[in-house]
Design a protein around this motif. Sequence first.
Motif, mmCIF file in Angstrom:
data_model
loop_
_atom_site.group_PDB
_atom_site.id
_atom_site.type_symbol
_atom_site.label_atom_id
_atom_site.label_comp_id
_atom_site.label_asym_id
_atom_site.label_seq_id
_atom_site.Cartn_x
_atom_site.Cartn_y
_atom_site.Cartn_z
ATOM 1 N N PRO A 100 -1.254 13.956 -11.076
ATOM 2 C CA PRO A 100 -1.147 12.747 -10.253
ATOM 3 C C PRO A 100 -2.447 11.955 -10.172
ATOM 4 O O PRO A 100 -3.532 12.478 -10.440
ATOM 5 C CB PRO A 100 -0.792 13.296 -8.866
ATOM 6 C CG PRO A 100 -0.337 14.686 -9.068
ATOM 7 C CD PRO A 100 -1.025 15.174 -10.310
ATOM 8 N N LEU A 101 -2.297 10.712 -9.756
ATOM 9 C CA LEU A 101 -3.412 9.835 -9.411
ATOM 10 C C LEU A 101 -3.309 9.585 -7.912
ATOM 11 O O LEU A 101 -2.231 9.310 -7.393
ATOM 12 C CB LEU A 101 -3.306 8.492 -10.132
ATOM 13 C CG LEU A 101 -3.197 8.487 -11.645
ATOM 14 C CD1 LEU A 101 -2.989 7.059 -12.147
ATOM 15 C CD2 LEU A 101 -4.437 9.110 -12.264
ATOM 16 N N LYS A 102 -4.423 9.676 -7.216
ATOM 17 C CA LYS A 102 -4.437 9.427 -5.776
ATOM 18 C C LYS A 102 -4.857 7.979 -5.520
ATOM 19 O O LYS A 102 -5.850 7.506 -6.068
ATOM 20 C CB LYS A 102 -5.414 10.380 -5.094
ATOM 21 C CG LYS A 102 -5.462 10.228 -3.591
ATOM 22 C CD LYS A 102 -6.417 11.233 -2.999
ATOM 23 C CE LYS A 102 -6.507 11.087 -1.499
ATOM 24 N NZ LYS A 102 -7.464 12.050 -0.943
ATOM 25 N N ILE A 103 -4.098 7.279 -4.690
ATOM 26 C CA ILE A 103 -4.448 5.909 -4.301
ATOM 27 C C ILE A 103 -5.614 5.985 -3.321
ATOM 28 O O ILE A 103 -5.503 6.621 -2.266
ATOM 29 C CB ILE A 103 -3.263 5.192 -3.617
ATOM 30 C CG1 ILE A 103 -2.011 5.191 -4.490
ATOM 31 C CG2 ILE A 103 -3.667 3.774 -3.185
ATOM 32 C CD1 ILE A 103 -2.072 4.348 -5.714
ATOM 33 N N VAL A 104 -6.745 5.356 -3.674
ATOM 34 C CA VAL A 104 -7.899 5.365 -2.769
ATOM 35 C C VAL A 104 -8.154 3.987 -2.144
ATOM 36 O O VAL A 104 -8.827 3.895 -1.123
ATOM 37 C CB VAL A 104 -9.175 5.909 -3.454
ATOM 38 C CG1 VAL A 104 -8.986 7.373 -3.820
ATOM 39 C CG2 VAL A 104 -9.556 5.105 -4.672
ATOM 40 N N ALA A 105 -7.602 2.934 -2.757
ATOM 41 C CA ALA A 105 -7.748 1.580 -2.206
ATOM 42 C C ALA A 105 -6.817 0.643 -2.956
ATOM 43 O O ALA A 105 -6.321 0.972 -4.030
ATOM 44 C CB ALA A 105 -9.191 1.093 -2.337
ATOM 45 N N GLU A 106 -6.583 -0.525 -2.366
ATOM 46 C CA GLU A 106 -5.839 -1.586 -3.054
ATOM 47 C C GLU A 106 -6.747 -2.800 -3.149
ATOM 48 O O GLU A 106 -7.423 -3.149 -2.171
ATOM 49 C CB GLU A 106 -4.564 -1.952 -2.296
ATOM 50 C CG GLU A 106 -3.775 -3.047 -2.993
ATOM 51 C CD GLU A 106 -2.454 -3.394 -2.312
ATOM 52 O OE1 GLU A 106 -1.822 -4.371 -2.758
ATOM 53 O OE2 GLU A 106 -2.067 -2.712 -1.345
ATOM 54 N N LEU A 107 -6.790 -3.424 -4.324
ATOM 55 C CA LEU A 107 -7.543 -4.676 -4.457
ATOM 56 C C LEU A 107 -6.749 -5.762 -3.740
ATOM 57 O O LEU A 107 -5.583 -5.983 -4.053
ATOM 58 C CB LEU A 107 -7.715 -5.054 -5.926
ATOM 59 C CG LEU A 107 -8.598 -4.149 -6.769
ATOM 60 C CD1 LEU A 107 -8.719 -4.714 -8.184
ATOM 61 C CD2 LEU A 107 -9.976 -4.011 -6.163
#
Length: 138
Positions: A100-107
């Motif tokens: 998996p990839l973890k969401i750390v922020a949204e642009l």
Amino acid sequence: MNEQKDVLDPGPFFHGTKAALKIGDLLEPQNRSNFQEKNLSHIYFTATLNAAKWGAELAASDAKERIYIVEPLGEFENDPNLTDKRFPGNPTRSYRSKSPLKIVAELSTWERHTDEEINHMLASLKTMREQGKATIID
């Protein structure tokens, strides 16, 4: 954190999509491709904003385009669909992982490609599909 001994790229990493996600959510493999009628065994991501923009703009949905900053939670490799097949080396800094990839922020803001550029890319992808050249190596 990526535990690879020989890190391919230090990042930061991006994932362009139309999925509405929250910080801490995981992007996982086995989701439907935007370019073929199948689920993919990898999750794809990039270290360039330009490639992430394409991911968001070309995603199969009418939802809002989003670009997330992501953290790979396992090993990853160069995306063979772009590396050497279309571009020598990996100038798009595109990767894939079975972890998996973890969401750390949204642009929150980013500049889209022009409608003309997007329509040209969509037409090119359609032509590739018609010619049987749009196969995803997964």
